[in-house]
Design a protein around this motif. Structure first.
Motif, PDB file in Angstrom:
ATOM      1  N   GLY A 165       0.807  -1.215   0.000  1.00 45.57           N
ATOM      2  CA  GLY A 165       0.000   0.000   0.000  1.00 45.57           C
ATOM      3  C   GLY A 165       0.837   1.260   0.000  1.00 45.57           C
ATOM      4  N   ASP A 166       2.121   1.149   0.393  1.00 41.95           N
ATOM      5  CA  ASP A 166       3.013   2.311   0.400  1.00 41.95           C
ATOM      6  C   ASP A 166       3.630   2.587  -0.963  1.00 41.95           C
ATOM      7  N   ALA A 167       3.553   1.633  -1.883  1.00 40.62           N
ATOM      8  CA  ALA A 167       4.281   1.734  -3.151  1.00 40.62           C
ATOM      9  C   ALA A 167       3.945   3.001  -3.946  1.00 40.62           C
ATOM     10  N   PRO A 168       2.661   3.357  -4.132  1.00 41.50           N
ATOM     11  CA  PRO A 168       2.384   4.572  -4.921  1.00 41.50           C
ATOM     12  C   PRO A 168       2.995   5.832  -4.308  1.00 41.50           C
ATOM     13  N   GLY A 169       2.897   5.962  -2.989  1.00 41.57           N
ATOM     14  CA  GLY A 169       3.456   7.144  -2.349  1.00 41.57           C
ATOM     15  C   GLY A 169       4.973   7.174  -2.403  1.00 41.57           C
ATOM     16  N   ARG A 210      -1.076   8.709  -0.122  1.00 43.47           N
ATOM     17  CA  ARG A 210      -0.893   9.221   1.227  1.00 43.47           C
ATOM     18  C   ARG A 210      -0.148   8.261   2.166  1.00 43.47           C
ATOM     19  N   PRO A 211      -0.480   6.946   2.190  1.00 44.38           N
ATOM     20  CA  PRO A 211       0.256   6.058   3.107  1.00 44.38           C
ATOM     21  C   PRO A 211       1.759   6.037   2.832  1.00 44.38           C
ATOM     22  N   GLY A 212       2.147   5.936   1.552  1.00 45.72           N
ATOM     23  CA  GLY A 212       3.564   5.895   1.227  1.00 45.72           C
ATOM     24  C   GLY A 212       4.279   7.203   1.514  1.00 45.72           C
ATOM     25  N   LEU A 213       3.602   8.322   1.283  1.00 48.86           N
ATOM     26  CA  LEU A 213       4.207   9.624   1.591  1.00 48.86           C
ATOM     27  C   LEU A 213       4.401   9.795   3.093  1.00 48.86           C
ATOM     28  N   SER A 214       3.457   9.291   3.871  1.00 48.60           N
ATOM     29  CA  SER A 214       3.609   9.344   5.336  1.00 48.60           C
ATOM     30  C   SER A 214       4.764   8.465   5.784  1.00 48.60           C
ATOM     31  N   THR A 215       4.908   7.298   5.158  1.00 50.22           N
ATOM     32  CA  THR A 215       6.038   6.420   5.466  1.00 50.22           C
ATOM     33  C   THR A 215       7.359   7.108   5.139  1.00 50.22           C
ATOM     34  N   GLY A 255      11.979  16.413  12.342  1.00 49.78           N
ATOM     35  CA  GLY A 255      11.592  15.020  12.138  1.00 49.78           C
ATOM     36  C   GLY A 255      11.959  14.144  13.318  1.00 49.78           C
ATOM     37  N   ALA A 256      13.147  14.344  13.879  1.00 51.81           N
ATOM     38  CA  ALA A 256      13.582  13.515  15.007  1.00 51.81           C
ATOM     39  C   ALA A 256      12.722  13.749  16.243  1.00 51.81           C
ATOM     40  N   VAL A 257      12.484  15.004  16.583  1.00 57.83           N
ATOM     41  CA  VAL A 257      11.712  15.305  17.788  1.00 57.83           C
ATOM     42  C   VAL A 257      10.244  14.916  17.605  1.00 57.83           C
ATOM     43  N   SER A 258       9.718  15.083  16.407  1.00 58.45           N
ATOM     44  CA  SER A 258       8.321  14.699  16.176  1.00 58.45           C
ATOM     45  C   SER A 258       8.119  13.203  16.366  1.00 58.45           C
ATOM     46  N   GLN A 259       9.150  12.401  16.055  1.00 59.19           N
ATOM     47  CA  GLN A 259       9.050  10.959  16.266  1.00 59.19           C
ATOM     48  C   GLN A 259       8.965  10.653  17.769  1.00 59.19           C
ATOM     49  N   ALA A 260       9.773  11.354  18.561  1.00 59.41           N
ATOM     50  CA  ALA A 260       9.775  11.111  20.007  1.00 59.41           C
ATOM     51  C   ALA A 260       8.508  11.627  20.665  1.00 59.41           C
ATOM     52  N   ALA A 261       7.970  12.747  20.142  1.00 58.95           N
ATOM     53  CA  ALA A 261       6.797  13.356  20.764  1.00 58.95           C
ATOM     54  C   ALA A 261       5.485  12.795  20.222  1.00 58.95           C
ATOM     55  N   GLY A 262       5.538  12.048  19.119  1.00 64.40           N
ATOM     56  CA  GLY A 262       4.310  11.548  18.509  1.00 64.40           C
ATOM     57  C   GLY A 262       3.450  12.666  17.942  1.00 64.40           C
ATOM     58  N   SER A 263       4.092  13.656  17.296  1.00 58.42           N
ATOM     59  CA  SER A 263       3.388  14.839  16.813  1.00 58.42           C
ATOM     60  C   SER A 263       2.494  14.518  15.620  1.00 58.42           C
ATOM     61  N   GLU A 264       1.456  15.339  15.452  1.00 63.00           N
ATOM     62  CA  GLU A 264       0.567  15.194  14.306  1.00 63.00           C
ATOM     63  C   GLU A 264       1.297  15.605  13.029  1.00 63.00           C
ATOM     64  N   GLU A 265       0.952  14.923  11.932  1.00 66.23           N
ATOM     65  CA  GLU A 265       1.620  15.186  10.658  1.00 66.23           C
ATOM     66  C   GLU A 265       1.430  16.632  10.211  1.00 66.23           C
ATOM     67  N   GLU A 266       0.261  17.209  10.490  1.00 66.25           N
ATOM     68  CA  GLU A 266       0.004  18.592  10.089  1.00 66.25           C
ATOM     69  C   GLU A 266       0.933  19.563  10.810  1.00 66.25           C
ATOM     70  N   ALA A 307      11.988  12.179   2.396  1.00 62.98           N
ATOM     71  CA  ALA A 307      11.209  12.432   3.606  1.00 62.98           C
ATOM     72  C   ALA A 307      10.608  13.834   3.576  1.00 62.98           C
ATOM     73  N   LEU A 308      11.387  14.813   3.143  1.00 63.36           N
ATOM     74  CA  LEU A 308      10.898  16.188   3.120  1.00 63.36           C
ATOM     75  C   LEU A 308       9.855  16.397   2.025  1.00 63.36           C
ATOM     76  N   PHE A 309       9.975  15.673   0.919  1.00 59.66           N
ATOM     77  CA  PHE A 309       8.914  15.724  -0.088  1.00 59.66           C
ATOM     78  C   PHE A 309       7.611  15.200   0.515  1.00 59.66           C
ATOM     79  N   GLY A 310       7.721  14.089   1.277  1.00 59.19           N
ATOM     80  CA  GLY A 310       6.532  13.545   1.929  1.00 59.19           C
ATOM     81  C   GLY A 310       5.924  14.516   2.920  1.00 59.19           C
ATOM     82  N   LEU A 311       6.770  15.187   3.703  1.00 58.04           N
ATOM     83  CA  LEU A 311       6.261  16.163   4.667  1.00 58.04           C
ATOM     84  C   LEU A 311       5.684  17.379   3.959  1.00 58.04           C
ATOM     85  N   GLY A 312       6.342  17.830   2.904  1.00 59.63           N
ATOM     86  CA  GLY A 312       5.828  18.965   2.149  1.00 59.63           C
ATOM     87  C   GLY A 312       4.464  18.684   1.551  1.00 59.63           C
ATOM     88  N   SER A 313       4.239  17.430   1.151  1.00 61.45           N
ATOM     89  CA  SER A 313       2.950  17.070   0.564  1.00 61.45           C
ATOM     90  C   SER A 313       1.820  17.076   1.580  1.00 61.45           C
TER      91      SER A 313
END
Length: 375
Positions: free
Chosen positions: A3-7, A56-61, A135-146, A332-338
């Motif tokens: 399911g991640d392949a398209p993203g 969306r799933p692949g971009l989030s990954t 990106g590093a701190v958001s992983q530790a804090a569990g931040s929302e993607e937005e 990763a930044l393309f995924g976040l930018g999207s």
């Protein structure tokens, strides 16, 4: 993974486009181009349904897992010998800049009422190393993607502006080549932006800027560990509060039903409401997962620093790792930018822009004072 392949495919195309932009306009860093292209893809009429749908799933990954891998490889750019070679005065200056920028930005962001983790993430990006630190701190804090996407967009914009603004200030501020390099390394966010800004003043400025910048990157690990500890404490406090509320509710319920149970016959010992084995105040409480104090990718980051310090890796291997790190972070930044939604950002646009300006003044001012004191 299927399911991640398209993203992931879309992220790869975005990286290729970012490399093309950098080749055509070398002054535009690859990572900056990747963020901007991700934002463009999220708002193009023909591409937007794909970005928000099947991709969306692949971009989030890409924005999470590939970011972690890129941060691990970032450690190979650091050597303890290089950092210690800066001298203790410079190390103290960098610590002061990071502490003042982080605390000042976090305070201002909360005063402005920015939502979610945006104050924390913007403070991290300005004080450490831009989008990688976010990106590093958001992983530790569990931040929302937005929140992550909005913070990355702001930090990337301001770091890009620094490439044009800071060289214009070198001579009015009376900075020589080495002083300018240290000022850039202490105040500009992303490593690529540091290189693009410092090289305008010569090779000596570039070397000083990179060394000071990488000293800031070293502080990423303790900062992420501190955020993880904070999250664990918050989860523990929330768990205690939930247990207390359950006990209070159970006590009220028991008192209100006392007359009914005395008339109908009290339940057997160890029963509540006639259900055996369920004691008052002992309902299960969901506590959530506690993040480790040192996340695995941060441990990998530190391990790479140690590996680089040993000198066992040949230059060719380090070069390949550097290329891989840039490609991973670009994806990763393309995924976040999207994930950036401009109408949503517009609702807090004035406040987040004010936070960016205020933080920029703090980091540039404190680092300028630090350079004058230590050189």
């Amino acid at each position: 993974m299927r399911g991640d392949a398209p993203g992931l495919l879309l992220a790869a195309l975005g990286v290729a486009a970012a490399l093309g932009v950098h080749a055509l306009v070398p002054a535009v860093p690859k990572l900056t181009a990747a963020v901007v292209l991700g934002m463009v893809a999220a708002h193009l009429p023909g591409v937007r349904p794909v970005v928000r749908g099947i991709a969306r799933p692949g971009l989030s990954t890409a924005g999470k897992r590939l970011m972690r891998l890129g941060i691990v490889l970032l450690g190979l750019k650091l050597s303890l010998d290089d950092v210690l070679g800066l001298g203790w005065a410079t190390v103290a200056m960098v610590l002061a800049v990071v502490a003042a920028t982080f605390a000042g930005t976090l305070w201002l962001g909360r005063r402005l009422g920015l939502p979610g983790d945006q104050p924390l993430l913007v403070a991290t990006g300005y004080s450490i190393c831009g989008a990688s630190a976010i990106g590093a701190v958001s992983q530790a804090a569990g931040s929302e993607e937005e929140d992550v996407a909005a913070s990355v967009a702001l930090v990337t914009l301001c770091g890009t502006l620094a490439i044009a603004v800071l060289p214009l200030l070198q001579h009015p501020l009376g900075l020589d080549e080495l002083e300018f390099g240290r000022w850039v390394g202490a105040s500009v966010h992303d490593v690529g932006q540091v290189v693009a800004t410092a090289q305008t003043s010569g090779a000596g400025a570039l070397r000083e800027a990179v060394l000071v910048k990488l000293m800031r990157v070293v502080l990423l690990a303790p900062l992420v560990a501190g955020v993880a500890v904070m999250v664990r404490r918050n989860l523990r406090a929330a768990r205690v509060a939930r247990v207390a509320s359950v006990e209070v509710a159970a006590g009220v319920s028991t008192g209100a039903s006392a007359a009914v149970t005395s008339a109908a016959g009290a339940p057997a010992e160890g029963e509540v409401g006639g259900k055996p084995g369920e004691k008052s105040g002992e309902k299960s409480v969901k506590t959530g997962n506690r993040p480790p104090i040192v996340p695995l990718f941060v441990a990998g980051f530190l391990a790479m620093i140690v590996l680089r310090t040993t000198g066992v890796l040949p230059e060719r291997a380090l070069g390949l790792a550097s290329d891989a790190q840039e490609l991973l972070l670009a994806a990763a930044l393309f995924g976040l930018g999207s994930a950036v939604h401009l109408p949503t950002m517009a609702r807090t646009g004035g406040r987040i822009a004010l936070l960016g300006l205020g933080s920029w003044v703090v980091v540039a001012g404190v680092s300028y004072a630090g350079v004058l004191v230590t050189t």
